[in-house]
Design a protein around this motif. Structure first.
Motif, short mmCIF file in Angstrom:
data_model
loop_
_atom_site.label_atom_id
_atom_site.label_comp_id
_atom_site.label_asym_id
_atom_site.label_seq_id
_atom_site.Cartn_x
_atom_site.Cartn_y
_atom_site.Cartn_z
N ARG A 33 0.82 -1.22 0.00
CA ARG A 33 0.00 0.00 0.00
C ARG A 33 0.85 1.26 0.00
NH1 ARG A 33 -5.77 -0.65 2.70
NH2 ARG A 33 -6.21 -2.71 1.89
N LYS A 34 2.15 1.07 -0.08
CA LYS A 34 3.10 2.20 -0.08
C LYS A 34 2.89 3.12 1.12
CE LYS A 34 3.84 2.23 -5.07
NZ LYS A 34 3.35 0.96 -5.43
N MET A 35 2.72 2.50 2.28
CA MET A 35 2.53 3.24 3.52
C MET A 35 3.81 3.17 4.34
SD MET A 35 -1.20 1.90 4.80
CE MET A 35 -1.50 3.24 5.97
N SER A 36 4.13 4.27 4.97
CA SER A 36 5.25 4.26 5.92
C SER A 36 4.74 3.71 7.25
CB SER A 36 5.80 5.67 6.12
OG SER A 36 4.84 6.46 6.80
N GLN A 37 5.67 3.38 8.12
CA GLN A 37 5.26 2.95 9.46
C GLN A 37 4.49 4.06 10.15
OE1 GLN A 37 8.82 1.69 11.53
NE2 GLN A 37 8.70 -0.37 10.67
N ALA A 38 4.93 5.29 9.97
CA ALA A 38 4.26 6.43 10.61
C ALA A 38 2.83 6.60 10.09
CB ALA A 38 5.06 7.70 10.38
N GLN A 39 2.65 6.43 8.79
CA GLN A 39 1.30 6.56 8.21
C GLN A 39 0.37 5.47 8.74
OE1 GLN A 39 2.66 6.39 4.15
NE2 GLN A 39 2.13 8.55 3.79
N LEU A 40 0.86 4.24 8.79
CA LEU A 40 0.05 3.15 9.32
C LEU A 40 -0.28 3.39 10.79
CD1 LEU A 40 -1.33 0.43 9.00
CD2 LEU A 40 0.89 -0.67 9.43
N ALA A 41 0.70 3.83 11.54
CA ALA A 41 0.49 4.11 12.95
C ALA A 41 -0.59 5.17 13.14
CB ALA A 41 1.80 4.57 13.60
N GLU A 42 -0.56 6.21 12.33
CA GLU A 42 -1.55 7.28 12.44
C GLU A 42 -2.96 6.76 12.16
OE1 GLU A 42 -2.59 11.57 10.44
OE2 GLU A 42 -0.50 10.91 10.48
N VAL A 43 -3.09 5.96 11.12
CA VAL A 43 -4.40 5.40 10.78
C VAL A 43 -4.95 4.53 11.92
CG1 VAL A 43 -5.56 3.73 9.24
CG2 VAL A 43 -4.03 5.45 8.28
N LEU A 44 -4.06 3.79 12.57
CA LEU A 44 -4.48 2.87 13.63
C LEU A 44 -4.53 3.51 15.02
CD1 LEU A 44 -2.39 -0.21 12.48
CD2 LEU A 44 -4.88 0.08 12.28
N GLY A 45 -3.98 4.70 15.14
CA GLY A 45 -3.98 5.37 16.45
C GLY A 45 -2.96 4.79 17.42
N VAL A 46 -1.83 4.31 16.88
CA VAL A 46 -0.76 3.79 17.72
C VAL A 46 0.53 4.53 17.35
CG1 VAL A 46 -1.83 1.52 17.96
CG2 VAL A 46 -0.19 1.90 16.12
N SER A 47 1.60 4.23 18.04
CA SER A 47 2.87 4.89 17.73
C SER A 47 3.60 4.16 16.60
CB SER A 47 3.77 4.92 18.96
OG SER A 47 4.21 3.61 19.28
N ALA B 224 -6.57 -6.31 10.33
CA ALA B 224 -7.25 -7.21 9.39
C ALA B 224 -8.27 -6.45 8.55
CB ALA B 224 -7.92 -8.35 10.15
N LYS B 225 -9.01 -5.58 9.19
CA LYS B 225 -10.00 -4.79 8.46
C LYS B 225 -9.32 -3.84 7.47
CE LYS B 225 -13.92 -1.72 9.10
NZ LYS B 225 -14.80 -1.05 10.05
N LEU B 226 -8.29 -3.17 7.91
CA LEU B 226 -7.59 -2.21 7.06
C LEU B 226 -7.02 -2.89 5.81
CD1 LEU B 226 -6.39 0.66 6.70
CD2 LEU B 226 -4.37 -0.18 7.89
N PHE B 227 -6.42 -4.07 5.99
CA PHE B 227 -5.80 -4.76 4.87
C PHE B 227 -6.74 -5.76 4.19
CE2 PHE B 227 -1.93 -3.52 7.33
CZ PHE B 227 -1.41 -2.68 6.36
N ASP B 228 -7.99 -5.81 4.64
CA ASP B 228 -9.01 -6.68 4.05
C ASP B 228 -8.53 -8.14 4.04
OD1 ASP B 228 -11.53 -7.19 2.97
OD2 ASP B 228 -10.77 -7.07 0.91
N ARG B 229 -8.03 -8.57 5.19
CA ARG B 229 -7.54 -9.94 5.37
C ARG B 229 -8.10 -10.50 6.67
NH1 ARG B 229 -2.84 -10.70 1.93
NH2 ARG B 229 -3.29 -9.17 0.31
N LYS B 230 -8.03 -11.79 6.81
CA LYS B 230 -8.34 -12.43 8.09
C LYS B 230 -7.11 -12.29 8.98
CE LYS B 230 -11.39 -15.87 6.07
NZ LYS B 230 -11.59 -17.30 5.82
N ILE B 231 -7.34 -12.24 10.27
CA ILE B 231 -6.23 -12.10 11.22
C ILE B 231 -5.17 -13.19 10.98
CG2 ILE B 231 -5.55 -12.28 13.66
CD1 ILE B 231 -8.19 -10.88 14.34
N GLU B 232 -5.63 -14.41 10.75
CA GLU B 232 -4.68 -15.51 10.57
C GLU B 232 -3.94 -15.46 9.24
OE1 GLU B 232 -8.89 -17.19 9.89
OE2 GLU B 232 -7.92 -15.87 11.32
#
Length: 62
Positions: A12-26, A49-57
Motif C-alpha cells: 500500500r506504499k505506507m510508511s510505518q508512521a502513516q500506518l500508525a496514524e491510521v491505527l492510532g498507535v505509535s 485485518a479490516k484495514l488490509f481486508d484480510r483475516k487475522i490468521e
C-alpha cells in the motif's frame, strides 16, 4: 509470532508512521509488530485485518 505486516504495508506504499496514524498507535508499535517484538492486542489485530481486508490468521501466524 511472525507476520506479513511489513509486506502488506509496502504493498500500500505506507510508511510505518502513516500506518500508525491510521491505527492510532505509535510508529514504534508498528516497528515492534513488524519485527516480532510485540504481539498485537486483539482489537489492534482486528483493526489491521479490516484495514488490509484480510483475516487475522492471514496476517499473523505462529
Amino acid at each position: 509470532m511472525e507476520n506479513k505486516l511489513r509486506v502488506l504495508r509496502a504493498e500500500r506504499k505506507m510508511s510505518q508512521a502513516q500506518l500508525a496514524e491510521v491505527l492510532g498507535v505509535s510508529r514504534q508499535t508498528i516497528n515492534a509488530l513488524e519485527t516480532g517484538k510485540y504481539d498485537p492486542s486483539l482489537p489492534l489485530a482486528f483493526s489491521l485485518a479490516k484495514l488490509f481486508d484480510r483475516k487475522i490468521e492471514e496476517i499473523f501466524f505462529p
